[in-house]
Scaffold this motif. Structure first.
Motif, mmCIF file in Angstrom:
data_model
loop_
_atom_site.group_PDB
_atom_site.id
_atom_site.type_symbol
_atom_site.label_atom_id
_atom_site.label_comp_id
_atom_site.label_asym_id
_atom_site.label_seq_id
_atom_site.Cartn_x
_atom_site.Cartn_y
_atom_site.Cartn_z
ATOM 1 N N VAL A 138 86.021 45.670 53.821
ATOM 2 C CA VAL A 138 85.301 46.791 53.331
ATOM 3 C C VAL A 138 84.910 47.003 51.955
ATOM 4 C CG1 VAL A 138 86.224 48.058 55.461
ATOM 5 C CG2 VAL A 138 87.419 48.058 53.336
ATOM 6 N N ARG A 156 80.801 48.829 48.635
ATOM 7 C CA ARG A 156 79.750 48.406 49.677
ATOM 8 C C ARG A 156 78.959 47.344 49.295
ATOM 9 N NH1 ARG A 156 81.619 50.422 54.361
ATOM 10 N NH2 ARG A 156 82.328 52.589 54.129
ATOM 11 N N GLN A 190 85.866 51.718 47.920
ATOM 12 C CA GLN A 190 85.242 50.823 48.756
ATOM 13 C C GLN A 190 83.797 50.404 48.069
ATOM 14 O OE1 GLN A 190 84.611 52.301 52.772
ATOM 15 N NE2 GLN A 190 86.970 52.315 53.059
#
Length: 151
Positions: A85, A61, A59
């Protein structure tokens, strides 16, 4: 006069049959295209760790909902963009090919098992006058489900 026949070796007969199969198979353009697509899918699935630019579960971010690289705001390091995500969509598609092939193999195995196992029993029961010949009618992939029965 004697009739002399030359024994045909198993290897040459197999090669001849494969050549004949490929000749007729290659005549069908759609079949060849389908074979190429299938082989490409198998190769992509086999070499997924080498082909995928990112981990499919990583993931990022900093890159949530990045659009594909050809759209405004896209990032060339995420060719097809990212999801909500931050996971790379291209990597997820490449690794998803593995699951698709696995599920396809499991389904075909179940269908073959369900279609092959009842058949000898059905044939035996039919010879003995039983009525067990309907057990495997819907199990063959090429047989329509609503096939007329032979009662």
């Amino acid at each position: 006069m004697t009739d002399v026949t030359k024994p045909v070796s198993q290897g040459s007969e197999t090669k001849r049959l494969l050549r004949e199969f490929w000749f007729y198979f290659s005549e069908n353009r759609g079949a060849v295209i389908g074979l190429c697509v299938f082989l490409a899918l198998v190769l992509i699935a086999a070499f997924a760790p080498l082909l995928a630019p990112h981990s499919p579960t990583l993931q990022n971010r900093d890159a949530l909902l990045v659009p594909p690289f050809w759209e405004q705001g896209g990032n060339p390091s995420f060719l097809l963009g990212t999801d909500a995500v931050g996971r790379d969509i291209l990597s997820r598609l490449i690794f998803g090919a593995r699951q698709s092939l696995f599920i396809g193999c499991v389904v075909v195995s179940i269908a073959l098992t369900g279609g092959i196992i009842p058949r000898p029993r059905c044939g035996l029961l039919r010879r003995m006058g039983g009525c067990g010949h309907h057990a495997g009618d819907g199990c063959d992939p090429g047989l329509p489900v609503a096939a007329p029965s032979r009662s």
